[in-house]
Design a protein around this motif. Structure first.
Motif, PDB file in Angstrom:
ATOM      1  N   LYS A  71       0.853  -1.196   0.000  1.00  0.00           N
ATOM      2  CA  LYS A  71       0.000   0.000   0.000  1.00  0.00           C
ATOM      3  C   LYS A  71       0.884   1.240   0.000  1.00  0.00           C
ATOM      4  O   LYS A  71       1.961   1.234   0.586  1.00  0.00           O
ATOM      5  CB  LYS A  71      -0.920   0.016   1.222  1.00  0.00           C
ATOM      6  N   GLN A  79       4.154   0.502   2.474  1.00  0.00           N
ATOM      7  CA  GLN A  79       4.197  -0.567   3.446  1.00  0.00           C
ATOM      8  C   GLN A  79       3.733  -1.851   2.762  1.00  0.00           C
ATOM      9  O   GLN A  79       2.743  -1.845   2.034  1.00  0.00           O
ATOM     10  CB  GLN A  79       3.270  -0.238   4.632  1.00  0.00           C
ATOM     11  N   MET A 147      -0.298  -6.522  12.958  1.00  0.00           N
ATOM     12  CA  MET A 147      -0.569  -5.228  13.599  1.00  0.00           C
ATOM     13  C   MET A 147       0.075  -5.179  14.970  1.00  0.00           C
ATOM     14  O   MET A 147       0.681  -4.160  15.344  1.00  0.00           O
ATOM     15  CB  MET A 147      -2.083  -5.039  13.764  1.00  0.00           C
ATOM     16  N   LEU A 150       3.796  -4.702  14.435  1.00  0.00           N
ATOM     17  CA  LEU A 150       4.169  -3.364  13.963  1.00  0.00           C
ATOM     18  C   LEU A 150       4.001  -2.319  15.060  1.00  0.00           C
ATOM     19  O   LEU A 150       4.786  -1.375  15.150  1.00  0.00           O
ATOM     20  CB  LEU A 150       3.308  -2.978  12.753  1.00  0.00           C
TER      21      LEU A 150
ATOM     22  N   ALA B 143      -7.964  -3.905   8.061  1.00  0.00           N
ATOM     23  CA  ALA B 143      -6.767  -4.306   8.792  1.00  0.00           C
ATOM     24  C   ALA B 143      -5.518  -3.882   8.027  1.00  0.00           C
ATOM     25  O   ALA B 143      -4.535  -3.413   8.604  1.00  0.00           O
ATOM     26  CB  ALA B 143      -6.770  -5.814   9.026  1.00  0.00           C
ATOM     27  N   GLN B 144      -5.554  -4.010   6.700  1.00  0.00           N
ATOM     28  CA  GLN B 144      -4.398  -3.616   5.889  1.00  0.00           C
ATOM     29  C   GLN B 144      -4.216  -2.110   5.899  1.00  0.00           C
ATOM     30  O   GLN B 144      -3.083  -1.610   5.966  1.00  0.00           O
ATOM     31  CB  GLN B 144      -4.555  -4.157   4.466  1.00  0.00           C
ATOM     32  N   ASP B 145      -5.320  -1.365   5.864  1.00  0.00           N
ATOM     33  CA  ASP B 145      -5.217   0.085   6.018  1.00  0.00           C
ATOM     34  C   ASP B 145      -4.534   0.416   7.337  1.00  0.00           C
ATOM     35  O   ASP B 145      -3.692   1.315   7.411  1.00  0.00           O
ATOM     36  CB  ASP B 145      -6.614   0.721   6.023  1.00  0.00           C
ATOM     37  N   TRP B 146      -4.922  -0.304   8.374  1.00  0.00           N
ATOM     38  CA  TRP B 146      -4.400   0.015   9.699  1.00  0.00           C
ATOM     39  C   TRP B 146      -2.921  -0.330   9.813  1.00  0.00           C
ATOM     40  O   TRP B 146      -2.163   0.354  10.483  1.00  0.00           O
ATOM     41  CB  TRP B 146      -5.214  -0.688  10.773  1.00  0.00           C
ATOM     42  N   MET B 147      -2.509  -1.401   9.128  1.00  0.00           N
ATOM     43  CA  MET B 147      -1.073  -1.745   9.103  1.00  0.00           C
ATOM     44  C   MET B 147      -0.276  -0.610   8.499  1.00  0.00           C
ATOM     45  O   MET B 147       0.781  -0.227   9.017  1.00  0.00           O
ATOM     46  CB  MET B 147      -0.850  -3.006   8.265  1.00  0.00           C
ATOM     47  N   LEU B 148      -0.787  -0.054   7.397  1.00  0.00           N
ATOM     48  CA  LEU B 148      -0.101   1.076   6.763  1.00  0.00           C
ATOM     49  C   LEU B 148       0.018   2.234   7.745  1.00  0.00           C
ATOM     50  O   LEU B 148       1.080   2.830   7.898  1.00  0.00           O
ATOM     51  CB  LEU B 148      -0.887   1.510   5.515  1.00  0.00           C
ATOM     52  N   LEU B 150      -0.084   2.141  11.086  1.00  0.00           N
ATOM     53  CA  LEU B 150       0.795   1.832  12.215  1.00  0.00           C
ATOM     54  C   LEU B 150       2.267   1.864  11.808  1.00  0.00           C
ATOM     55  O   LEU B 150       3.133   2.275  12.577  1.00  0.00           O
ATOM     56  CB  LEU B 150       0.458   0.455  12.789  1.00  0.00           C
TER      57      LEU B 150
END
Lengths: 255, 255
Positions: A71, A79, A147, A150, B143-148, B150
């Motif tokens: 992304k 990331q 998560m 990270l 969840a992937q948005d949030w990984m980015l 974080l």
DNA sequence: CGAGGACTTGAGCCAGTTCAACTCATGTGG
DNA sequence: CCACATGAGTTGAACTGGCTCAAGTCCTCG
């Protein structure tokens, strides 16, 4: 996109993947239909499979290689939010546009189905849709694990965790000698490791070299790392040993 | 677990949730069956719904309140990997044990089904399983948005993003005045915000106060924040404006 | 009124980033 | 076959965002 489409239709039974998640453990009729629709696609390292925001025209399974799910923030920060290794599903059903870029992190072969056709199959074979649900459930677990990593773990813990994940993910058909010597194959570059672990190549390098100096690992070459002292690596990872020791538990690679 | 089980069986049509994800847009027979199985559960803020590693005995939907999905490292570090707000699914089908702790971040009401019974229904009504798949797909995107977030964003960007998500998530049945004055309801404590945003209460506080000083927001009380300057808040979030401006796009709350 | 919890503010410190320089392997063209 | 460019990885040095620790305020509740 310089992609070679090998038109060869392959039956599920002849699927070259050792652990093709789509084609195993399903009923014969579904397997037949899948085989009819399957197409092989080959990507060179660095090529884009699906760009962020692109329409998803096909879904499939990784046969060999590694894909990165990536992304990008509008200012360019990136990331990697998942790595897809052989056996993993590529693409997303019932979602017209991708929310991640999918790129080949190494030379990669996919077994693909047109998304439209595949979704029709899902409607006809609820067992397939059930498998998709279970697979996605695992992906979500892995994403949540990531998560936690990270947000709370330092770089050394992240690197140690990554190495342990790679060790567990390493194909069971590697030469036996390779397995008892605990050589981990790192299928991606330091740059991709950094983007996956949410840090920089410099920090990755420092952590790895620190582990080398303390005798936990030995570098054979940048892509092959021998785990000299597995239990100390597990300590460094900050995880409960039961998550990585055999017997296998249910922590998974993020994806 | 001091949970009150109100035995009242409620039909899908009489489900008190405004946007109960399970009970809307499904066929009448499925709705009937769901109604027979539904049970209301009420939790006080702080109560545990499902502990990490616990067996998942029921699944359901949030009717009111907020649940936090939380993971804990064996040394005690914690991270909230998702918030469940009204309309969100609780629990995981086809997974015997939870990989997250589920706790009430505020007083919460759930509409629940025994997992076993619900899974049987999924088998009988593929449309239900299809809905689960689509819902889980959205959760994975979030969840992937949030990984980015974080991994790449600083604390101010995270706080701004969180406020914008809360603004969009705020129920459309709020008083009209509240909506035009852009008052965001923050349904969780600073401590939970910190655990969700992967930072500390102190850093959260400093970012918020900085936004106040620069005139972007105004604090009515700790749980109610007025967005004085939405476009500047979007700038601070580091996201593309299109992700937050109307028309609504597909960025979602992590779950 | 006092205790406790939620939030805020200040000050110092440090893990990890940034920037820069270096080695080493690989490939390319003259 | 060598000169050179290029990219991956490593190492050093300085800087800094956010964490930690500590001390405050404010509010709620018994």
């Amino acid at each position: 996109m310089d992609v070679r489409h090998l038109g060869a239709s392959i039956g599920g039974r002849r699927c070259p993947a050792r652990r093709c998640s789509t084609c195993t453990d399903i009923s014969e009729p579904a397997k037949q239909e899948l085989g009819r629709l399957a197409r092989i696609r080959i990507y060179r390292a660095g090529e884009t499979v699906i760009a962020e925001q692109d329409e998803i025209v096909f879904v499939g399974t990784v046969l060999s290689g590694v894909l990165r799910l990536q992304k990008t923030l509008h200012d360019g920060r990136q990331q990697i939010v998942g790595l897809l290794v052989p056996g993993d599903m590529v693409g997303r059903v019932f979602s017209s546009n991708s929310h991640v870029a999918i790129e080949a992190a190494a030379d990669t072969t996919l077994c693909c189905y047109s998304r439209g056709n595949f979704e029709i199959l899902l409607g006809r074979f609820p067992e397939l849709e059930h498998r998709m649900l279970v697979a996605m459930s695992h992906e979500l677990d892995a994403a949540q694990d990531w998560m936690l990593l990270l947000a709370t773990q330092n770089v050394t813990e992240r690197v140690a965790t990554f190495l342990l994940l790679m060790r567990r993910a390493s194909p069971s058909d590697l030469p036996v000698m390779t397995r008892i010597s605990h050589v981990v194959e790192v299928p991606i570059s330091r740059k991709d490791m950094a983007a996956y672990l949410g840090t920089t190549v410099e920090s990755i390098s420092r952590s790895i070299q620190q582990m080398v100096r303390s005798g936990v690992i030995r570098i054979i070459d940048p892509q092959h790392i021998e785990v000299v002292h597995a239990s100390r690596l597990i300590d460094l990872s900050g995880h409960d040993p039961s998550e990585f020791d055999p017997p296998r538990t249910d922590i998974r690679r993020a994806g």
